[in-house]
Design an enzyme around this catalytic site. Structure first.
Site, PDB file in Angstrom:
ATOM      1  N   GLU A  73       0.939  -1.323  -0.069  1.00  0.00           N
ATOM      2  CA  GLU A  73      -0.192   0.065   0.144  1.00  0.00           C
ATOM      3  C   GLU A  73       0.891   1.211  -0.188  1.00  0.00           C
ATOM      4  O   GLU A  73       0.954   2.220   1.044  1.00  0.00           O
ATOM      5  CB  GLU A  73      -0.930   0.059   1.086  1.00  0.00           C
ATOM      6  CG  GLU A  73      -2.041  -1.200   0.989  1.00  0.00           C
ATOM      7  CD  GLU A  73      -3.214  -0.644   2.279  1.00  0.00           C
ATOM      8  OE1 GLU A  73      -2.979  -0.413   3.111  1.00  0.00           O
ATOM      9  OE2 GLU A  73      -4.398  -1.428   2.014  1.00  0.00           O
ATOM     10  N   GLU A  87      -6.562  -7.330  -0.735  1.00  0.00           N
ATOM     11  CA  GLU A  87      -7.000  -7.490   0.724  1.00  0.00           C
ATOM     12  C   GLU A  87      -8.645  -7.122   0.866  1.00  0.00           C
ATOM     13  O   GLU A  87      -8.939  -6.109   0.313  1.00  0.00           O
ATOM     14  CB  GLU A  87      -6.099  -6.620   1.237  1.00  0.00           C
ATOM     15  CG  GLU A  87      -4.733  -6.750   1.610  1.00  0.00           C
ATOM     16  CD  GLU A  87      -4.193  -5.778   2.524  1.00  0.00           C
ATOM     17  OE1 GLU A  87      -4.675  -5.054   3.215  1.00  0.00           O
ATOM     18  OE2 GLU A  87      -2.949  -5.707   2.388  1.00  0.00           O
TER      19      GLU A  87
END
Ligand code: GAL
Length: 700
Positions: free
Chosen positions: A155, A312
Site C-alpha cells: 500500500e 485485501e
C-alpha cells in the site's frame, strides 16, 4: 474436507488468498496453518510483506532461514506465493542509524518510527537500503517455482505519501524543473504574481509546508502530483530489480477506497502486470455497499476492463475505524462476490490468522481468535466452495453502456483550501452519481477523463472540477458526435494549472451544455432548496442562464427562485444535461433515469433502493449473471440458465433469498455493448429496441 485443485493450472479459476504474517507465530503453528489453508482451499498466500526486520535483523546481515521454511512448506502443499519485497516498513536499526529517512509532516515535525511506513519516498538513503534488500530477496527466490506474483512494498503511500523534508524539497524542485523547464513557466502556472510569491529561481521553491494563511493552490496540486510520481518511481525501482531476477508478474496493492486519495492511479495502472486493490467496507459512509461496488468498478477501469485482483479485504471488522463493525452472516460472501461480479478474478484477505498482539489484534481474519469452530470459519469454507464453482467465470469481463468519469487530480483540486464551500467534496459527488446509476440497475464503467468514450451510450461527468483542454474536448466531441452526457455542478471550472476558465461557468463545458453561470451560490449546512418539479437539493446553487439549453427544472425557493437548476441541450448530434445543484438521492436518480432512457441504455437489473445488484460478466460463448441481494426480502430475477453453485436449472425466474447471491450461466449469451456507439448512431439505430425515447421524441 474441501481441497482446491491446487495442482492444476495455476491461473485457472478464481483464486482465494490471504496475507500470512507467519513471523507473528511460533513454528508449531505453521504446519497447522498450512493444513488449514488446504482445508480452506487457499491457493495464493502473501508472505514477507512486513518481513524486513526478520530477514535483515542487522545491517547487511541476511537471514532467510524462516522464510525459506515457510516458502517450502507452502510450495510442498501446492500453494502459490505472492512474495513481498519486504520493504514496506524499515526495521528499527535503519531508522536509528539514519533518522533522516523519517517522514516530515506539513507542519515541519518529524514522524517517529514505532508504527509502520516510517520512510520518506524521496529519501536516497531509504531507497538504497530498500533496493539492497529487494536484490537479496529477488536473487534468492527469483526463479522459485512457487512464486506466482511479486508484491512490491505494501500500500505505497498509505501513510507517508506527502513528505515535506529536505530530501522531498530537493526532489520536488527537480520534478518542477522537468515539468516547467523555466522558472517563468512555473511562475505563470502557479500565478505567483498574487501575494508577492514570484520566484527568482527554482532554489527558492519549497514544498507547501503549513503557512500562516492559505497556501498557493497550484503549488498544492503540483505537490500532490509530485508525491504520486515519487512513489511511482520507488515502485519502478523495486520492480526493475525484481525483473532482473524473475519473470513472475509484479504488482503492488492499490488503495481504491474512500479515505485515501494520495496517488493518481491512472498513471500507476499501466505499470502493473496485474492490477490489485485492497478494499475495506467503510461504515463511516452512508452506503458502504455502493462504495464497494464503485471501488470495484473503478479498479476494473484501472485494469482497462480486464480481470483484476482483490488483494485485501476483511472477513469481518477492521481495527482502524472509530467503530469497527463485524460483518453479519452472509455479508463476507456477498462482499466477495460483488468484487467478483465486477471483475475480480482473485479474492484475497488480510489476514490468515488473527494477531494476538500488536495494533491489529482486533482486526478480523480467516482464522479468528476463537478458532475454527466458528461461524466465520464456516463462511470461509463456503466462500471457497463457491469460488470453486465459479471457476469458469475467470477471464470473462464486465460490459457496461454507461461510463462515470473519475479523476484523482480533480479530487485534489476540488478538496483544496479556499473553495466556495468546504462541504463540496469531490468523492461525495462522484458517489452520489454512481449510487443513482446503481439504484437504476445499470452497470457502469468508471474511467479516466480522456478515455475513448465512443463505446458508451451515456457518460456521467460528476464534479470534474479540474479538466485539461484535451479531456474536455474529448467529452465535448463525444456529445457532438451523438453521445449523451450528464455533467454535474462545479465541473469544468479550472485547467490543469488550477486557473479558472474565464467567461462564465462551467467554463470547459459551457458551450456543449448551452448554459452559462455568472456566480456560485453555495448553501449553508442544513439549508435546502426545492425545485419546481418537487425534488430537493442542498449544498450548492448557481446563478445559471440557459443559452441554447432547454430548462428542465428551476428553483422554487432559496436564493435564486426561478433560476434554472437542471437543463438539457442538443449539441451536434448528441444530448447533454447539466445539474447545477446537489439533488437529493431520489431527485438525482429520477434525472438519471430520464438520461438513461434517452440514451437507450439497457439496465442489467431492476431498480431498487440499492439493495439489489445485478451484474453480467461475459466472454467467448458464455455469459454469467450475478444477482446480489443485500436486502431483507427474497427477490426474483428473470433469467434462464443454470445456477453455477447448485447446478440446478433456472427456467426463467431465479429466486434469490434475503442476503444471498446467486450466479447463473445464461442459456442465451448476452454480450451487451460490443459495437461502438458511433456505429449505432451512423446506422440510425440509436436506442433500437430499448425503452428509451428517440432523440426527436426526447427533445420534443
Ligand atoms: C491494509 C494493510 C494491511 C492491514 C490492513 C488492515 O491497509 O495493507 O497490512 O493493515 O490494512 O485493514
Amino acid at each position: 474436507m474441501h481441497t482446491r485443485d491446487v495442482e492444476g493450472d495455476p491461473m485457472a479459476g478464481i483464486s482465494l488468498g490471504c496475507d500470512y504474517n507467519f513471523e507473528q507465530w511460533p513454528p508449531e503453528v505453521w504446519a497447522e496453518d498450512v493444513a488449514l489453508m488446504r482445508t480452506a482451499g487457499i491457493d495464493l498466500v502473501a508472505v514477507n510483506i512486513f518481513g524486513w526486520a526478520s530477514i535483515e535483523p542487522r545491517p547487511g546481515e541476511y537471514d532467510f532461514s524462516t522464510l525459506d521454511t515457510i516458502i517450502a512448506l507452502l510450495h510442498d502443499n501446492g500453494i502459490r506465493i505472492n512474495l513481498g519485497t519486504g520493504t514496506s516498513s524499515p526495521p528499527p536499526w535503519l531508522t536509528t542509524r539514519h533518522p533522516e529517512i523519517l517522514p516530515v509532516a506539513a507542519d515541519g515535525t518529524t514522524r517517529s518510527p514505532g508504527g509502520r511506513q516510517a520512510w520518506c519516498p524521496s529519501s536516497p538513503v531509504f531507497r538504497e537500503h530498500a533496493l539492497a534488500l529487494v536484490e537479496q530477496v529477488a536473487r534468492r527466490y527469483g526463479d522459485h517455482p512457487a512464486i506466482a506474483l511479486w508484491h512490491v512494498s505494501n500500500e505505497l503511500g498509505c501513510h507517508n505519501a506527502l513528505c515535506y523534508d529536505e530530501a522531498s524539497a530537493e526532489a520536488f524542485r527537480a520534478w518542477l524543473v522537468r515539468r516547467y523547464g523555466s522558472i517563468d513557466a512555473l511562475n505563470q502556472a502557479w500565478g505567483t504574481s498574487f501575494w508577492s510569491q514570484r520566484y527568482a529561481g527554482f532554489a527558492e521553491v519549497q514544498p507547501p509546508r503549513l503557512a500562516l494563511s492559505l497556501r498557493n493552490p497550484g503549488q498544492l496540486v503540483d505537490f500532490q502530483r509530485f508525491s504520486s510520481d515519487a512513489l511511482l518511481e520507488h515502485y519502478r525501482a523495486e520492480a526493475a530489480v525484481l525483473r532482473r531476477h524473475s519473470s513472475a508478474p509484479v504488482t503492488t496493492n492499490f488503495m481504491v477506497t474512500a479515505h485515501i486519495r494520495a496517488l493518481d492511479y491512472w498513471s500507476w495502472a499501466p505499470e502493473m502486470d496485474v492490477v490489485a486493490n485492497d478494499h475495506y467496507l467503510d461504515h463511516r459512509l452512508g452506503d458502504p455497499d455502493a462504495e464497494l461496488s464503485f471501488a470495484a468498478d473503478l479498479t476494473r477501469g484501472l485494469a482497462g476492463g480486464r480481470p483484476w485482483m482483490l488483494m485485501e479485504q476483511s472477513t469481518g471488522a477492521v481495527n482502524w475505524q472509530p467503530y469497527n463493525l463485524a460483518k453479519v452472516p452472509g455479508q463476507m460472501l456477498r462482499n466477495s462476490l460483488t468484487h467478483v461480479a465486477r471483475g475480480a478474478d482473485s479474492v484475497c484477505f488480510f489476514q490468515w490468522r488473527a494477531s494476538a498482539q500488536g495494533a491489529e489484534k482486533f482486526h478480523s481474519a480467516l482464522v479468528p481468535h476463537a478458532g475454527t469452530d466458528t461461524a466465520g470459519w464456516r463462511e470461509v469454507l463456503e466462500l471457497s466452495a463457491t469460488l470453486d464453482a465459479l471457476a469458469e467465470v475467470a477471464g470473462t469481463t464486465v460490459r457496461a453502456e454507461v461510463a462515470v468519469l473519475f479523476s484523482w487530480q480533480s479530487w485534489w483540486a476540488t478538496d483544496t483550501e479556499a473553495r466556495p464551500s468546504q462541504d463540496v467534496r469531490y468523492l461525495d459527488q462522484v458517489h452520489a452519481a454512481y449510487r443513482a446509476v446503481r439504484r437504476l440497475g445499470v452497470t457502469a464503467d468508471v474511467v479516466a477523463p480522456g478515455t475513448d468514450l465512443s463505446r458508451y451510450r451515456l457518460v456521467i461527468v460528476p464534479c470534474l472540477h479540474m479538466v485539461s483542454d484535451e479531456d474536455a474536448a474529448a467529452i465535448n466531441t463525444y456529445v457532438a458526435d451523438g453521445g449523451h452526457a450528464v455533467v454535474t455542478f462545479y465541473s469544468g471550472i479550472v485547467d490543469l494549472a488550477d486557473r479558472v476558465r474565464l467567461g462564465g461557468y462551467p467554463g470547459a463545458f459551457r458551450e456543449m451544455l448551452g448554459v452559462v453561470a455568472e456566480e456560485f451560490f453555495p448553501l449553508l449546512p442544513g439549508h435546502q432548496v426545492t425545485l419546481t418539479g418537487g425534488a430537493t437539493a442542498t449544498l450548492w446553487t448557481e446563478h445559471l442562464r440557459a443559452t441554447t439549453a432547454e430548462i428542465v427544472d428551476r428553483y422554487a425557493d432559496g436564493p435564486l427562485p426561478g433560476v434554472p437548476a437542471v437543463t438539457r441541450n442538443s449539441h451536434g448530434q448528441g444530448t447533454s444535461w447539466y445539474v447545477a445543484t446537489a439533488l437529493d438521492d431520489d431527485g438525482l436518480r429520477d434525472l438519471l433515469r430520464a438520461a438513461v432512457r434517452g440514451a437507450g441504455v439497457r439496465a442489467t437489473g431492476p431498480e431498487s433502493d440499492g439493495s439489489v445488484e445485478v451484474v453480467r460478466r461475459a466472454g467467448g460463448d458464455r455469459s454469467y449473471v450475478f444477482v446480489i441481494n443485500h436486502g431483507r426480502q427474497d427477490i426474483e430475477h428473470p433469467v434462464t440458465g443454470r445456477d453455477l453453485v447448485t447446478g440446478e436449472a433456472v427456467p426463467g425466474l431465479l429466486k434469490v433469498g434475503a442476503g444471498a447471491v446467486r450466479v447463473v450461466r445464461e442459456e442465451s449469451v448476452m454480450t451487451d455493448c460490443t459495437e461502438p456507439r458511433s456505429a449505432r448512431v451512423r446506422g440510425g439505430r440509436d436506442g433500437e429496441g430499448q425503452e428509451g425515447m428517440t432523440r426527436e421524441a426526447e427533445s420534443a
